[in-house]
Design a protein around this motif. Structure first.
Motif, mmCIF file in Angstrom:
data_model
loop_
_atom_site.group_PDB
_atom_site.id
_atom_site.type_symbol
_atom_site.label_atom_id
_atom_site.label_comp_id
_atom_site.label_asym_id
_atom_site.label_seq_id
_atom_site.Cartn_x
_atom_site.Cartn_y
_atom_site.Cartn_z
ATOM 1 N N TYR A 80 -5.629 9.068 5.879
ATOM 2 C CA TYR A 80 -4.822 10.280 5.861
ATOM 3 C C TYR A 80 -5.463 11.266 6.825
ATOM 4 O O TYR A 80 -6.670 11.520 6.749
ATOM 5 C CB TYR A 80 -4.797 10.863 4.437
ATOM 6 N N VAL A 82 -8.824 5.536 2.820
ATOM 7 C CA VAL A 82 -8.544 5.148 1.436
ATOM 8 C C VAL A 82 -8.970 3.688 1.256
ATOM 9 O O VAL A 82 -8.245 2.765 1.614
ATOM 10 C CB VAL A 82 -7.055 5.349 1.093
ATOM 11 N N GLU A 107 -5.330 5.760 -4.036
ATOM 12 C CA GLU A 107 -4.271 6.380 -3.245
ATOM 13 C C GLU A 107 -4.666 7.813 -2.913
ATOM 14 O O GLU A 107 -5.332 8.480 -3.705
ATOM 15 C CB GLU A 107 -2.987 6.385 -4.090
ATOM 16 N N TYR A 108 -4.309 8.260 -1.736
ATOM 17 C CA TYR A 108 -4.490 9.673 -1.400
ATOM 18 C C TYR A 108 -3.269 10.151 -0.630
ATOM 19 O O TYR A 108 -2.940 9.598 0.415
ATOM 20 C CB TYR A 108 -5.765 9.896 -0.579
ATOM 21 N N GLY A 116 -0.190 9.662 -0.976
ATOM 22 C CA GLY A 116 0.772 8.609 -0.687
ATOM 23 C C GLY A 116 0.233 7.464 0.154
ATOM 24 O O GLY A 116 0.911 6.464 0.355
ATOM 25 N N LYS A 165 -1.977 4.324 0.564
ATOM 26 C CA LYS A 165 -2.514 3.345 -0.382
ATOM 27 C C LYS A 165 -3.802 2.692 0.121
ATOM 28 O O LYS A 165 -3.961 2.457 1.314
ATOM 29 C CB LYS A 165 -1.477 2.239 -0.609
ATOM 30 N N SER A 191 -10.357 4.884 -7.560
ATOM 31 C CA SER A 191 -10.215 5.523 -6.250
ATOM 32 C C SER A 191 -11.561 5.464 -5.561
ATOM 33 O O SER A 191 -12.574 5.848 -6.147
ATOM 34 C CB SER A 191 -9.847 7.002 -6.392
#
Ligand code: MN
Length: 291
Positions: free
Chosen positions: A155, A166, A170-171, A173, A175, A185
């Motif tokens: 992201y 990631v 999830e961050y 949206g 994956k 996570s």
């Protein structure tokens, strides 16, 4: 949503050697409040802070050893690790890569600095995490997820503030690259100086971070410099991080596995009887053989 406060910021403990190739600070389980249940499913965290290994023709590392009942996750920040296992598998974990190894029913492997890297020597920096498995998955077949850095979704923060790799979960949206047995996570957060990022984790999750590079301010309050580990309370959901300088932070958060742990050395089971059986199986050669 409420802030997830810091419970404790820990300085790195005195390092010890695993074999002759891994000079690690142990954070989990440690002499503070962190027994294997406190950060469950993360039951062990060894951190090789940045350390220079001089050139050698005999790669440093750890000779053949077993694992059973959990997963080992190796995150390479600097240097290269070559691994070989009793099923004939093997590979190299290079800078930025992650190896997620499910030992589960049992595996025998060795971990060494990669040969060419060893000949040149250099800075070596690595994290090894042990992730517990629920009882029902401890008998699963061993497997690897060899995740190259380019396979990790990321992201991008606004205003060139940095990026969040990631690894699992999830961050925003995006994956994670790894599949996990329980909700986990694992985020590698790279922030430019002055950049901030917010994270949300369920209250019940066990959550912590390790500062790999730089220096950060957590929740506008606590400062955590390089090689320090911050443990969060199991209250509140939101964690904010601000980089005081260009920083890299590994964040781990996972849903606890509410089962008993019987652990000794490289075996992590639920009961003492299973532990005895694991040692017995190992001694009988049921984990296979490795030169
Ligand atoms: Mn190992």
């Amino acid at each position: 949503m409420a802030t997830k406060n810091v419970e404790l910021v820990m300085a790195p403990r005195e390092p010890h050697y695993v074999g002759n190739g891994f000079r690690v600070h142990n954070f989990i389980p440690s002499g503070y409040h962190l027994d294997m249940q406190r950060m469950n499913p993360f039951i062990m965290l060894d951190y090789n802070s940045k350390f220079y290994f001089p050139p050698t023709h005999e790669p440093r590392g750890v000779e053949a050893h077993p694992h059973k009942g959990f997963e080992t996750v190796t995150i390479a920040y600097k240097g290269k690790v070559a691994h070989t296992d009793s099923s004939g598998g093997g590979g190299v974990i290079a800078e930025g890569d992650v190896q997620w190894m499910t030992a589960a029913s049992g595996i025998l492997h060795k971990e060494f600095h990669e040969e060419n890297w060893s000949r040149q020597g250099g800075d070596f920096q690595m994290v090894q995490l042990w992730v517990n498995l629920p009882a029902k998955d401890k008998k699963a077949n061993p497997k690897y997820q060899s995740i190259q850095n380019k396979q990790i979704n990321r992201y991008h923060l606004n205003d060139n503030g940095g990026e969040i790799e990631v690894i699992a979960g999830e961050y925003q949206g995006i994956k994670g690259a790894a599949s996990t047995f329980t909700p986990i996570s694992l985020l590698n957060v790279k922030l430019e100086s002055g950049a901030t990022a917010d994270f949300h984790f369920p209250e019940k999750n066990n959550t912590a971070l390790l500062v790999i590079e730089g220096s950060i301010i957590i929740n506008d309050k606590e400062e955590a410099p390089a090689d320090h580990f911050a443990l969060f309370e199991n209250k509140g959901e939101v964690v904010s991080i601000k980089a005081k300088e260009k920083s890299v932070v590994l964040i781990l958060s996972g849903e606890p596995i509410n089962e008993s742990i019987a652990a000794h050395g490289p075996f992590v089971m639920n009961t003492r009887a299973e532990l005895v059986e694991a040692f017995d199986d190992y001694n009988k050669g049921k984990f296979g053989y490795l030169e």
